[in-house]
Design a protein around this motif. Structure first.
Motif, PDB file in Angstrom:
ATOM      1  N   ASP A 100       0.908  -1.318  -0.020  1.00 38.54           N
ATOM      2  CA  ASP A 100       0.132   0.085  -0.223  1.00 38.54           C
ATOM      3  C   ASP A 100       0.855   1.320  -0.096  1.00 38.54           C
ATOM      4  OD1 ASP A 100       0.283  -1.599   2.487  1.00 38.54           O
ATOM      5  OD2 ASP A 100      -0.657   0.100   3.408  1.00 38.54           O
ATOM      6  N   GLY A 101       1.743   1.338   0.580  1.00 39.31           N
ATOM      7  CA  GLY A 101       2.864   2.433   0.757  1.00 39.31           C
ATOM      8  C   GLY A 101       3.539   2.603  -0.713  1.00 39.31           C
ATOM      9  N   ASP A 102       4.040   1.658  -0.964  1.00 35.38           N
ATOM     10  CA  ASP A 102       4.779   1.255  -2.420  1.00 35.38           C
ATOM     11  C   ASP A 102       4.098   1.859  -3.469  1.00 35.38           C
ATOM     12  OD1 ASP A 102       7.595   0.599  -3.157  1.00 35.38           O
ATOM     13  OD2 ASP A 102       6.405  -1.184  -4.366  1.00 35.38           O
ATOM     14  N   ALA A 103       2.871   1.335  -3.566  1.00 32.71           N
ATOM     15  CA  ALA A 103       1.718   1.518  -4.832  1.00 32.71           C
ATOM     16  C   ALA A 103       1.249   2.722  -4.712  1.00 32.71           C
ATOM     17  CB  ALA A 103       1.019   0.373  -5.025  1.00 32.71           C
ATOM     18  N   ALA A 104       0.831   3.025  -3.449  1.00 33.89           N
ATOM     19  CA  ALA A 104      -0.308   4.218  -3.352  1.00 33.89           C
ATOM     20  C   ALA A 104       0.387   5.660  -2.804  1.00 33.89           C
ATOM     21  CB  ALA A 104      -1.476   3.713  -2.266  1.00 33.89           C
ATOM     22  N   ALA A 105       1.429   5.394  -2.210  1.00 37.46           N
ATOM     23  CA  ALA A 105       2.037   6.781  -1.749  1.00 37.46           C
ATOM     24  C   ALA A 105       3.332   7.101  -2.707  1.00 37.46           C
ATOM     25  CB  ALA A 105       2.410   6.575  -0.366  1.00 37.46           C
ATOM     26  N   ILE A 106       4.353   6.275  -2.325  1.00 34.38           N
ATOM     27  CA  ILE A 106       5.487   7.049  -3.393  1.00 34.38           C
ATOM     28  C   ILE A 106       5.469   6.735  -4.898  1.00 34.38           C
ATOM     29  CG2 ILE A 106       6.871   5.002  -2.759  1.00 34.38           C
ATOM     30  CD1 ILE A 106       9.410   6.880  -2.620  1.00 34.38           C
ATOM     31  N   GLY A 107       4.734   5.373  -5.053  1.00 32.93           N
ATOM     32  CA  GLY A 107       4.451   4.814  -6.262  1.00 32.93           C
ATOM     33  C   GLY A 107       3.348   5.398  -7.023  1.00 32.93           C
ATOM     34  N   GLY A 108       2.376   6.183  -6.240  1.00 34.01           N
ATOM     35  CA  GLY A 108       1.023   6.502  -6.962  1.00 34.01           C
ATOM     36  C   GLY A 108       0.942   6.820  -8.377  1.00 34.01           C
ATOM     37  N   GLY A 136       5.909   0.449  11.441  1.00 36.27           N
ATOM     38  CA  GLY A 136       4.413   0.880  11.768  1.00 36.27           C
ATOM     39  C   GLY A 136       4.059   2.314  11.383  1.00 36.27           C
ATOM     40  N   GLN A 137       4.381   3.062  10.433  1.00 38.57           N
ATOM     41  CA  GLN A 137       4.043   4.450  10.124  1.00 38.57           C
ATOM     42  C   GLN A 137       2.563   4.293   9.302  1.00 38.57           C
ATOM     43  OE1 GLN A 137       7.256   3.342   9.446  1.00 38.57           O
ATOM     44  NE2 GLN A 137       8.017   3.873  11.234  1.00 38.57           N
ATOM     45  N   TYR A 138       1.912   5.269   9.471  1.00 42.89           N
ATOM     46  CA  TYR A 138       0.584   5.071   8.741  1.00 42.89           C
ATOM     47  C   TYR A 138       0.746   5.284   7.106  1.00 42.89           C
ATOM     48  CZ  TYR A 138      -0.088  10.356   8.363  1.00 42.89           C
ATOM     49  OH  TYR A 138       0.281  11.700   8.004  1.00 42.89           O
ATOM     50  N   SER A 139      -0.039   4.533   6.351  1.00 44.77           N
ATOM     51  CA  SER A 139      -0.033   4.669   4.828  1.00 44.77           C
ATOM     52  C   SER A 139      -1.137   5.207   4.451  1.00 44.77           C
ATOM     53  CB  SER A 139       0.243   3.243   4.374  1.00 44.77           C
ATOM     54  OG  SER A 139      -1.111   2.439   4.296  1.00 44.77           O
ATOM     55  N   PRO A 140      -1.616   5.577   2.933  1.00 44.92           N
ATOM     56  CA  PRO A 140      -2.684   6.016   2.547  1.00 44.92           C
ATOM     57  C   PRO A 140      -3.735   5.011   2.725  1.00 44.92           C
ATOM     58  CG  PRO A 140      -0.761   6.221   1.040  1.00 44.92           C
ATOM     59  CD  PRO A 140      -0.311   5.371   2.111  1.00 44.92           C
ATOM     60  N   THR A 141      -3.717   3.993   3.120  1.00 44.74           N
ATOM     61  CA  THR A 141      -4.761   3.026   3.452  1.00 44.74           C
ATOM     62  C   THR A 141      -5.012   2.686   4.687  1.00 44.74           C
ATOM     63  OG1 THR A 141      -3.440   1.036   2.955  1.00 44.74           O
ATOM     64  CG2 THR A 141      -4.571   1.844   1.029  1.00 44.74           C
ATOM     65  N   THR A 142      -4.123   3.305   5.716  1.00 39.59           N
ATOM     66  CA  THR A 142      -4.389   3.261   7.266  1.00 39.59           C
ATOM     67  C   THR A 142      -5.908   3.576   7.585  1.00 39.59           C
ATOM     68  OG1 THR A 142      -2.135   3.580   7.732  1.00 39.59           O
ATOM     69  CG2 THR A 142      -3.750   3.861   9.590  1.00 39.59           C
ATOM     70  N   PRO A 143      -6.943   2.998   7.804  1.00 38.60           N
ATOM     71  CA  PRO A 143      -8.330   3.398   8.257  1.00 38.60           C
ATOM     72  C   PRO A 143      -8.093   4.780   9.037  1.00 38.60           C
ATOM     73  CG  PRO A 143      -8.237   1.124   8.452  1.00 38.60           C
ATOM     74  CD  PRO A 143      -6.650   1.506   8.375  1.00 38.60           C
ATOM     75  N   THR A 144      -9.055   5.704   8.663  1.00 38.47           N
ATOM     76  CA  THR A 144      -9.089   7.003   9.492  1.00 38.47           C
ATOM     77  C   THR A 144      -9.402   6.540  11.028  1.00 38.47           C
ATOM     78  OG1 THR A 144     -10.060   7.900   7.794  1.00 38.47           O
ATOM     79  CG2 THR A 144     -10.190   9.254   9.573  1.00 38.47           C
ATOM     80  N   GLY A 145      -8.712   7.130  12.075  1.00 37.26           N
ATOM     81  CA  GLY A 145      -8.983   6.942  13.266  1.00 37.26           C
ATOM     82  C   GLY A 145      -8.124   5.829  13.822  1.00 37.26           C
ATOM     83  N   LYS A 146      -7.447   4.972  12.963  1.00 37.93           N
ATOM     84  CA  LYS A 146      -6.574   3.674  13.540  1.00 37.93           C
ATOM     85  C   LYS A 146      -4.988   4.508  13.972  1.00 37.93           C
ATOM     86  CE  LYS A 146      -9.459   0.458  13.314  1.00 37.93           C
ATOM     87  NZ  LYS A 146      -9.715  -0.203  14.577  1.00 37.93           N
ATOM     88  N   LYS A 147      -4.457   3.678  14.613  1.00 37.94           N
ATOM     89  CA  LYS A 147      -3.136   4.186  15.271  1.00 37.94           C
ATOM     90  C   LYS A 147      -1.873   3.552  14.296  1.00 37.94           C
ATOM     91  CE  LYS A 147      -4.524   5.189  19.792  1.00 37.94           C
ATOM     92  NZ  LYS A 147      -4.495   4.912  21.145  1.00 37.94           N
ATOM     93  N   ALA A 148      -0.915   4.365  14.296  1.00 40.11           N
ATOM     94  CA  ALA A 148       0.297   3.951  13.600  1.00 40.11           C
ATOM     95  C   ALA A 148       1.481   4.793  14.521  1.00 40.11           C
ATOM     96  CB  ALA A 148       0.565   4.602  12.339  1.00 40.11           C
ATOM     97  N   THR A 149       2.591   4.439  14.245  1.00 41.82           N
ATOM     98  CA  THR A 149       3.749   5.084  14.978  1.00 41.82           C
ATOM     99  C   THR A 149       3.696   6.479  14.647  1.00 41.82           C
ATOM    100  OG1 THR A 149       5.385   4.482  13.311  1.00 41.82           O
ATOM    101  CG2 THR A 149       5.163   2.788  15.342  1.00 41.82           C
ATOM    102  N   THR A 150       3.431   6.963  13.483  1.00 45.88           N
ATOM    103  CA  THR A 150       3.443   8.406  13.095  1.00 45.88           C
ATOM    104  C   THR A 150       2.128   8.842  13.248  1.00 45.88           C
ATOM    105  OG1 THR A 150       3.338   7.432  10.880  1.00 45.88           O
ATOM    106  CG2 THR A 150       5.520   8.448  11.642  1.00 45.88           C
TER     107      THR A 150
END
Lengths: 288, 384
Positions: A100-108, A136-150
């Protein structure tokens, strides 16, 4: 449909490669890789005719374990690399493994443009809703409200719908499955690999060690059950009452159309010149 | 419409177009690019020419995709190229590193403009000389060539492909908007008169082949993806099999070789042009367009009775340190004019500081050096 032998995936693994793999216990990557290998077995595609290209991230470590032409590139860039490779060897099945990070953020950008060109790649996005490899940082698909290290107070960002994104961008085949639904996933992979055009398959996966722990779901089994209970097949949408659909994630083949494929369209352009030069050759022959 | 797929003859040709024709003559059949002034003409020419040669042109969504796609095409055995200018080059740096680590033959053209940032898009500079050497993170050998004319842009593009195939790395051409946009006579010889080098394909059978095993020449044999070898390649530190190994020992085996395969072959890579250098008191070290614009200054200094020569760096990287060190023991000093605020002069100083002084003549780009400034600098070095 062939009867798939039990240990079929063993014939696709690189036995000289040092195992165990890098993935944590309870991770969905191995399950999804198994689905993919069974799909390839079922289709009877020769190992030499498969190129697996990946970016950076947990799922992108997949190619090193399997006995295909495997190319592990930079973060977000697998699709761009695969585009060059596909043009140089159009007869090869080029499978992109990304997260999800690879395809939707940096590689979107590369994702939407590959979809727009409708180039014949099978792009498998393993969506575990988090950057697992970096902790464990949040990605473009981390559900709103869910926690991540960032996102220690919960993510306040809306999420991407990767299937909707790919469909709108122009991919000819778009599907979603989960790590839980292994047979469905395999069948989707089979169709996607055979599809002439850009296929994007989002496979929802679980990351119990990082995402689960940060969000108080520590059992991989519970995460798999969540996938079972919170998704509905696309075929059921018309049959179920609205309240049963609400909040559910649709899985299955969401979009499947035939449209011009990029390398084939390019080939048509090249063929025009071949014809012209044949005419030219014939004319000069006749004149002499 | 061009009837002949491969050109030869005499042409009145723009530098950027000569570059594209050089690439085609060298066998380049994949171009991935993104529009940028003053390099766009290379992409435009390739988009016109490659389809008629059964080659592939793709305009990508950005420079990152452009460089990465040419790596992918090269791994399936296609000679490939991209072309850009400063801002695009900055974006390409990460995947230049991937190309270096995977040891991927390909060619990158940088038609330099005034920088930093957007700088002078339609004007010239020599602003990326150091970026070409140090731009991507980490250590790797780098080959960079600097043409001074459309003819040389054609010739050196072929040389760049040959080096990239022979040493298995992305090779750079660092030119500038003047050479890129200038139109001059270009002679294109028949294809069979050109020396074209192909990468060393393995003669081993699948199963015996190791993608990163090297012999004396330090360059691994190549096998195309899809030809039955089914190997792994990665940007991670890897062993001979191409498999990631995260150890200090493997890092030692993997990385220094990327530098040494170039430095140990430097004598075979370095191309120089020398004019009146042998008995010179002062040597002007210049490259690219600057090596042409300084000629009147050298002539003026000669008229004043100064023995001055010109050392033109056709190869800038690997830096010709051996030759500079030799000259440093004979001459009174060096003068280094550049269209930047002093980049390659640092290398000249590094090699000569023990013996003589070096004068840097800077210019931020968008113009050329004033002749009198260069003459003054030559006089200063000659008489002080």
């Amino acid at each position: 449909m062939k009867n798939i032998p039990q240990k079929v995936i063993h014939q696709y693994l690189r036995h000289q490669k040092k195992f165990p793999h890098v993935w944590c216990a309870g991770c969905g990557n191995g399950i999804i890789l198994g689905d993919l290998l069974r799909a390839i077995y079922n289709l009877g595609i020769k190992k030499d005719n498969i190129a697996m290209v990946s970016g950076i991230g947990c799922s992108s470590r997949m190619p090193v374990y399997v006995d295909f032409n495997t190319l592990h590139t930079t973060h977000g860039r697998a699709i761009a690399f695969a585009t060059g490779l596909k043009f140089a060897k159009p007869e090869m099945h080029v499978i992109v493994i990304t997260g999800d990070g690879d395809a939707a953020a940096i590689g979107g950008n590369h994702l939407i443009h590959a979809a727009r060109r409708n180039i014949d790649l099978t792009i498998i996005i393993i969506n575990n809703s988090i950057y697992g490899m970096t902790g464990g940082q949040y990605s473009p698909t981390t559900p709103t409200g869910k926690k991540a290290t960032t996102a220690p107070y919960g993510s306040i960002e809306p999420t991407f719908d990767l299937c909707e994104l790919s469909r709108c961008a122009g991919a000819s085949f778009v599907a979603r499955s989960t790590a839980y639904h292994t047979i469905e996933t395999r069948k989707i992979f089979e169709k996607a690999i055979l599809k002439k055009g850009c296929s994007v398959i989002e496979v929802i996966s679980q990351c119990p060690v990082v995402y689960g722990r940060l969000n108080n779901i520590t059992s991989p089994v519970k995460m798999l059950e969540w996938q079972r209970d919170n998704t509905i097949p696309v075929s059921a949408i018309s049959k179920l009452p609205a309240e049963k659909i609400k909040g559910k994630i649709v899985r299955g083949i969401i979009h499947d159309v035939d449209k011009p494929e990029f390398t084939e369209e390019y080939d048509k352009l090249v063929k025009q010149f071949e014809k012209q030069s044949d005419n030219y050759k014939n004319n000069t022959k006749n004149n002499s | 419409m061009l009837k002949k797929s491969k050109l030869h003859g005499e042409f009145f040709m723009q530098g950027d177009i000569a570059c594209a024709e050089g690439a085609i003559a060298a066998g380049c059949r994949f171009f991935g690019g993104y529009p940028i002034t003053p390099a766009s003409e290379i992409a435009e020419r390739m988009s016109y020419r490659l389809p008629m040669l059964d080659g592939v042109f793709v305009q990508f969504e950005d420079e990152i995709a452009s460089i990465t796609s040419i790596l992918g095409a090269s791994w399936a055995g296609m000679k490939s190229m991209t072309a850009t200018s400063g801002p695009g080059w900055s974006l390409m740096n990460e995947n230049i590193g991937l190309g270096m680590m995977m040891e991927t033959p390909c060619v990158l053209i940088n038609v330099q403009r005034g920088s930093p940032s957007t700088g002078l898009p339609t004007s010239w500079g020599q602003s990326d000389m150091m970026q070409a050497k140090w731009g991507s993170h980490g250590d790797y050998g780098s080959i960079s060539l600097c043409p001074k004319s459309p003819q040389e842009f054609f010739d050196l593009t072929i040389v760049a492909f040959n080096y990239s195939e022979k040493y298995r790395l992305p090779v750079f051409i660092l030119t500038d908007a003047i050479v890129g946009h200038m139109t001059e006579k270009v002679i294109i010889p028949p294809v069979d008169e050109l020396e074209i080098i192909e990468r060393k394909y393995t003669t081993k059978k699948p199963g015996e082949y190791l993608p990163y095993k090297v012999e004396k020449d330090m360059v691994p044999d190549f096998a195309k993806a899809g030809d039955g070898y089914r190997y792994h390649t990665t940007g991670l530190t890897h062993d001979e099999r191409g498999y990631p190994v995260m150890t200090e020992e493997c890092q030692w085996k993997c990385v220094p070789r990327l530098v040494e395969k170039i430095t140990k072959n430097a004598d075979n890579i370095i191309l120089l042009e020398e004019r009146d250098v042998e008995d010179a008191d002062v040597v002007v070290v210049a490259y690219g367009i600057t090596a042409r614009t300084v000629v009147p200054a050298i002539e003026a200094a000669k008229k004043k009775g100064i023995k001055v020569g010109l050392l033109r760096l056709i190869t800038v990287w690997p830096f010709p340190e051996k030759r500079i060190k030799e000259l440093a023991q004979k001459v009174k000093g060096f003068v280094v004019p550049e269209l930047n605020l002093g980049q390659i002069v640092l290398e000249v100083e590094r090699c000569s500081a023990k013996y003589v002084t070096t004068k840097s003549i800077t210019h931020p780009g968008g113009g050329i050096h004033k002749i009198e400034n260069i003459v003054k600098a030559i006089e200063k070095v000659a008489y002080e």
